[in-house]
Scaffold this active site. Sequence first.
Site, PDB file in Angstrom:
ATOM      1  N   HIS A 198     -37.756  -4.417  13.186  1.00  0.00           N
ATOM      2  CA  HIS A 198     -38.875  -4.352  14.141  1.00  0.00           C
ATOM      3  C   HIS A 198     -38.857  -3.072  14.986  1.00  0.00           C
ATOM      4  O   HIS A 198     -39.820  -2.800  15.696  1.00  0.00           O
ATOM      5  CB  HIS A 198     -38.862  -5.570  15.074  1.00  0.00           C
ATOM      6  CG  HIS A 198     -39.109  -6.862  14.376  1.00  0.00           C
ATOM      7  ND1 HIS A 198     -40.253  -7.109  13.652  1.00  0.00           N
ATOM      8  CD2 HIS A 198     -38.346  -7.984  14.258  1.00  0.00           C
ATOM      9  CE1 HIS A 198     -40.189  -8.334  13.129  1.00  0.00           C
ATOM     10  NE2 HIS A 198     -39.040  -8.886  13.479  1.00  0.00           N
ATOM     11  N   ASP A 250     -37.037 -10.464   5.005  1.00  0.00           N
ATOM     12  CA  ASP A 250     -36.949 -11.235   6.253  1.00  0.00           C
ATOM     13  C   ASP A 250     -38.245 -12.049   6.421  1.00  0.00           C
ATOM     14  O   ASP A 250     -39.302 -11.678   5.907  1.00  0.00           O
ATOM     15  CB  ASP A 250     -36.765 -10.260   7.428  1.00  0.00           C
ATOM     16  CG  ASP A 250     -36.517 -10.946   8.758  1.00  0.00           C
ATOM     17  OD1 ASP A 250     -35.338 -11.114   9.115  1.00  0.00           O
ATOM     18  OD2 ASP A 250     -37.502 -11.315   9.445  1.00  0.00           O
ATOM     19  N   HIS A 292     -40.061 -12.217   8.978  1.00  0.00           N
ATOM     20  CA  HIS A 292     -41.029 -11.491   9.793  1.00  0.00           C
ATOM     21  C   HIS A 292     -41.411 -10.152   9.155  1.00  0.00           C
ATOM     22  O   HIS A 292     -40.605  -9.537   8.461  1.00  0.00           O
ATOM     23  CB  HIS A 292     -40.434 -11.204  11.178  1.00  0.00           C
ATOM     24  CG  HIS A 292     -39.993 -12.418  11.927  1.00  0.00           C
ATOM     25  ND1 HIS A 292     -38.682 -12.867  11.908  1.00  0.00           N
ATOM     26  CD2 HIS A 292     -40.684 -13.279  12.715  1.00  0.00           C
ATOM     27  CE1 HIS A 292     -38.581 -13.952  12.669  1.00  0.00           C
ATOM     28  NE2 HIS A 292     -39.781 -14.232  13.166  1.00  0.00           N
ATOM     29  N   ASP A 313     -34.263 -16.049   7.690  1.00  0.00           N
ATOM     30  CA  ASP A 313     -35.145 -16.882   8.504  1.00  0.00           C
ATOM     31  C   ASP A 313     -36.294 -17.461   7.670  1.00  0.00           C
ATOM     32  O   ASP A 313     -37.132 -18.196   8.198  1.00  0.00           O
ATOM     33  CB  ASP A 313     -35.663 -16.147   9.762  1.00  0.00           C
ATOM     34  CG  ASP A 313     -35.834 -14.658   9.584  1.00  0.00           C
ATOM     35  OD1 ASP A 313     -35.811 -14.178   8.430  1.00  0.00           O
ATOM     36  OD2 ASP A 313     -36.030 -13.964  10.600  1.00  0.00           O
TER      37      ASP A 313
HETATM   38  C1  SP5 Z   1     -35.038  -9.614  13.150  1.00  0.00           C
HETATM   39  C2  SP5 Z   1     -35.868 -10.804  13.490  1.00  0.00           C
HETATM   40  O1  SP5 Z   1     -35.857 -11.792  12.764  1.00  0.00           O
HETATM   41  N1  SP5 Z   1     -36.558 -10.769  14.635  1.00  0.00           N
HETATM   42  C3  SP5 Z   1     -37.396 -11.853  15.001  1.00  0.00           C
HETATM   43  C4  SP5 Z   1     -37.858 -11.750  16.406  1.00  0.00           C
HETATM   44  C5  SP5 Z   1     -38.686 -12.942  16.779  1.00  0.00           C
HETATM   45  N2  SP5 Z   1     -38.800 -13.035  18.188  1.00  0.00           N
HETATM   46  C6  SP5 Z   1     -39.804 -13.954  18.672  1.00  0.00           C
HETATM   47  C7  SP5 Z   1     -39.371 -15.350  18.411  1.00  0.00           C
HETATM   48  C8  SP5 Z   1     -40.448 -16.313  18.800  1.00  0.00           C
HETATM   49  C9  SP5 Z   1     -39.823 -17.687  18.741  1.00  0.00           C
HETATM   50  N3  SP5 Z   1     -40.759 -18.718  18.806  1.00  0.00           N
HETATM   51  C10 SP5 Z   1     -40.070 -19.981  18.903  1.00  0.00           C
HETATM   52  C11 SP5 Z   1     -40.738 -21.012  18.075  1.00  0.00           C
HETATM   53  C12 SP5 Z   1     -39.844 -22.234  18.069  1.00  0.00           C
HETATM   54  N4  SP5 Z   1     -40.440 -23.237  17.246  1.00  0.00           N
HETATM   55 ZN    ZN Z   2     -36.931 -12.189  11.060  1.00  0.00          ZN
END
Ligand code: SP5
Ligand code: ZN
Length: 355
Positions: free
Chosen positions: A170, A207, A209, A297
């Site tokens: 990111h 990943d 994301h 993830d």
């Molecule tokens: C590297 C990587 O995987 N970064 C991911 C960053 C995500 N950060 C935001 C997470 C938002 C979490 N939302 C919680 C939902 C729970 N059900």
């Molecule tokens: Zn991720």
Amino acid sequence: MSDLVPVIRSDTHLAHIGLIELASGVEIPCFESPERILAIEAALEADGGFAFEPPAEHGRAPILAVHDATMVEVFELAWTDALAAGGDGSRAMFPDVFLIGAYKERMAIEGMPASAHHRLGAFLFDTATPIVGGTWDAALGAVDVAVSAAERVVSGAPLAYGLCRPPGHHAARGMLGGYCYFNNAAIAAEWLRRDGGVRKVAILDIDYHHGNGTQQIFWERGDVLYLSLHADPARAYPYFSGYAGEVGAGDGVGLTRNWPLAARTGLDEYAVALAEALGMIAAFAPDAPLVISAGFDTFERDPIGDLALRTQDYREIGRMIASLRMPAVVLQEGGYAVDALGDNAVALLSGLRGA
Ligand code: SP5
Ligand code: ZN
């Protein structure tokens, strides 16, 4: 004996403990924890097919080949400036004000606040990327891990695994976010181009994301292919990039591709997208090792994901990628179901090595 897969790892990440993140304004424990890497190491050790190695130190040059020097400087100073401004060091540091695009609209303004912890608001895009006393050294260590893993493959290993923490995909040229500070995969890819003696590099990002940072860094590059399979940003972080229409520009037109995936996507549908991506890699014909941004993830029980891959699916994904018959540098990105990370990593790496 020589078929042990080298795993580059370091202890420098252990003092990067963000403690909390803000999710929709709510303070929650930070999913991105040291235990993630400890769990993977324990499983690799128990498997026995891996050989742990420390990284070599590469200094700042590989970082500055990818990132904005001012961002790097502000990140380095942010924690000590926050302490100097009265912080007691017991909490992670977040800026209060973010310099989003619309702030400067119509106005010619250039001023910057005196304290780096306020300046950080110009170089950070979310509220889930805590900075603590150990963060800077951890981020430098993760880059050393990534570049050392790339070096290992350039000098003959068919496969190397860099246990990067914090993750990287990111982080953009001038922007931190998403638990990421330096873009380990982008830095490794650029290092391969500049110092690894190669002309064309492909990065495969699996990943959950979208790797907005990696995409931005190589957006106009004709020598780097960036392919990402991820949850559809219409519902998933980072929300503002990773849509199918994003394909790069200039020399890089057609060398960025995104596969946004529906919730609960399992191996069957995932494999269709992956096969398309692998076909593009084969057609691009890189002369460099494949750089893999590996997040777990996508796992069915990941606490922040909603895809549905199972442990055995990572072995199949590894096998599919191995069918390219390319050497590969696997770099750790996300994955937050700590109890399953070790098995998932062993499965992916086993598939990649052809088992
Ligand atoms: C590297 C990587 O995987 N970064 C991911 C960053 C995500 N950060 C935001 C997470 C938002 C979490 N939302 C919680 C939902 C729970 N059900
Ligand atoms: Zn991720």
